[in-house]
Design a protein around this motif. Sequence first.
Motif, mmCIF file in Angstrom:
data_model
loop_
_atom_site.group_PDB
_atom_site.id
_atom_site.type_symbol
_atom_site.label_atom_id
_atom_site.label_comp_id
_atom_site.label_asym_id
_atom_site.label_seq_id
_atom_site.Cartn_x
_atom_site.Cartn_y
_atom_site.Cartn_z
ATOM 1 N N LYS A 41 42.175 41.748 43.845
ATOM 2 C CA LYS A 41 42.996 40.820 43.282
ATOM 3 C C LYS A 41 42.666 39.344 43.486
ATOM 4 O O LYS A 41 42.859 38.583 42.439
ATOM 5 C CB LYS A 41 44.446 41.111 44.252
ATOM 6 N N THR A 42 42.245 38.944 44.693
ATOM 7 C CA THR A 42 41.938 37.385 44.807
ATOM 8 C C THR A 42 40.792 37.114 43.977
ATOM 9 O O THR A 42 40.540 36.204 43.378
ATOM 10 C CB THR A 42 41.568 37.294 46.275
ATOM 11 N N LEU A 45 41.841 36.560 40.431
ATOM 12 C CA LEU A 45 42.504 35.300 40.342
ATOM 13 C C LEU A 45 41.222 34.041 40.311
ATOM 14 O O LEU A 45 41.362 33.219 39.506
ATOM 15 C CB LEU A 45 43.485 35.081 41.305
ATOM 16 N N ARG A 46 40.297 34.229 41.140
ATOM 17 C CA ARG A 46 39.255 33.141 41.292
ATOM 18 C C ARG A 46 38.363 33.079 40.066
ATOM 19 O O ARG A 46 38.001 32.136 39.548
ATOM 20 C CB ARG A 46 38.447 33.585 42.298
ATOM 21 N N SER A 125 51.800 26.712 52.353
ATOM 22 C CA SER A 125 51.773 27.536 51.308
ATOM 23 C C SER A 125 52.722 26.883 50.124
ATOM 24 O O SER A 125 52.454 26.640 49.002
ATOM 25 C CB SER A 125 52.210 28.903 51.425
ATOM 26 N N ASP A 143 47.659 32.761 44.693
ATOM 27 C CA ASP A 143 47.210 33.813 45.322
ATOM 28 C C ASP A 143 48.185 34.177 46.684
ATOM 29 O O ASP A 143 48.259 33.038 47.421
ATOM 30 C CB ASP A 143 45.732 33.564 45.913
ATOM 31 N N GLU A 144 48.700 35.234 46.627
ATOM 32 C CA GLU A 144 49.781 35.465 47.633
ATOM 33 C C GLU A 144 50.735 34.336 47.897
ATOM 34 O O GLU A 144 50.896 33.910 48.947
ATOM 35 C CB GLU A 144 49.146 35.921 48.743
ATOM 36 N N LYS A 147 53.426 35.061 51.048
ATOM 37 C CA LYS A 147 52.865 35.598 52.168
ATOM 38 C C LYS A 147 53.644 35.192 53.439
ATOM 39 O O LYS A 147 54.067 35.919 54.088
ATOM 40 C CB LYS A 147 51.535 35.530 52.201
ATOM 41 N N SER A 174 49.286 36.723 42.575
ATOM 42 C CA SER A 174 48.813 38.097 43.120
ATOM 43 C C SER A 174 49.898 38.597 44.300
ATOM 44 O O SER A 174 50.236 37.553 44.938
ATOM 45 C CB SER A 174 47.518 37.935 43.907
ATOM 46 N N SER A 175 49.955 39.717 44.577
ATOM 47 C CA SER A 175 50.802 40.246 45.683
ATOM 48 C C SER A 175 50.621 41.784 46.210
ATOM 49 O O SER A 175 50.665 42.377 45.193
ATOM 50 C CB SER A 175 52.532 40.235 45.370
#
Length: 259
Positions: A41-42, A45-46, A125, A143-144, A147, A174-175
């Motif tokens: 996921k990460t 996104l990157r 965050s 990204d998350e 969280k 993302s989650s």
Amino acid sequence: MVISLENVTKIFGRTRVLDDVSVKFPAGKISVVTGDHRAGKTIMLRLLAGELKPDSGRVTPKHGCSKGFSFEIGKSIPKLKTADLCTVWMLLYRNFDIKIFRSMLAEGGIAENSRFLHLSNAQKSWFSSSLLIASNADIMIFDEPLKYFDSEMKLRFLEILDNAAKQDKAVIVSSNEIVDFEKSAGFVAALSSGNLVLSGETETLLASHRLMPGASTISPDFKVIGPVLNERLVETTDEVGRSATLKEIVLGYVNGSSS
């Protein structure tokens, strides 16, 4: 489509972190990238943000679209204040809205001259997400983001994301906990071990899947996706079994990909 991955593969060492992934993310919706642990996921996104380059395939944003990525700042720059980071973003994004930024900081209980290092994880965050929201970028990548938030902060932040999406932005998050986005996700992309196992509009996914008891006989007209606890997820619009939640649909596809 505002940004897409086309046959994207990303390799680290001997590991294919993403394997021939193709997906198109729309504007005007909250798109959620989810999946199992180490799904990629990460990394996805990157790649979308341009921080990484694919080993094959391509990432294509719509021409002229600006992008922003909600980030975490480590201990390498402990002396920076939140105001300093705001100044950098104002230089990067000509449509940066300082009023929105200050309003979000106030909601998060963050002083403008706080040292970033001294903020709690939830505040860090919230702060980095505030920069991205205020940037008014066409493509916002988080990204998350939920969280470290408590229930109240989650609900408020989801409202903020929804308002951003309604401004015709592509909001991509993302989650690990798709349940947090049951009511707000408009598009879902699910990964399993680097493979895209599901993508589509949430409304369509909910209307085209049902859960059947595990021991029941399933018509050959229905496509069996995978197990969900003691039931099986099937692809059909017929009124059989029971309705599936978004979390159950994702789980069925992830389980089906590994069976």
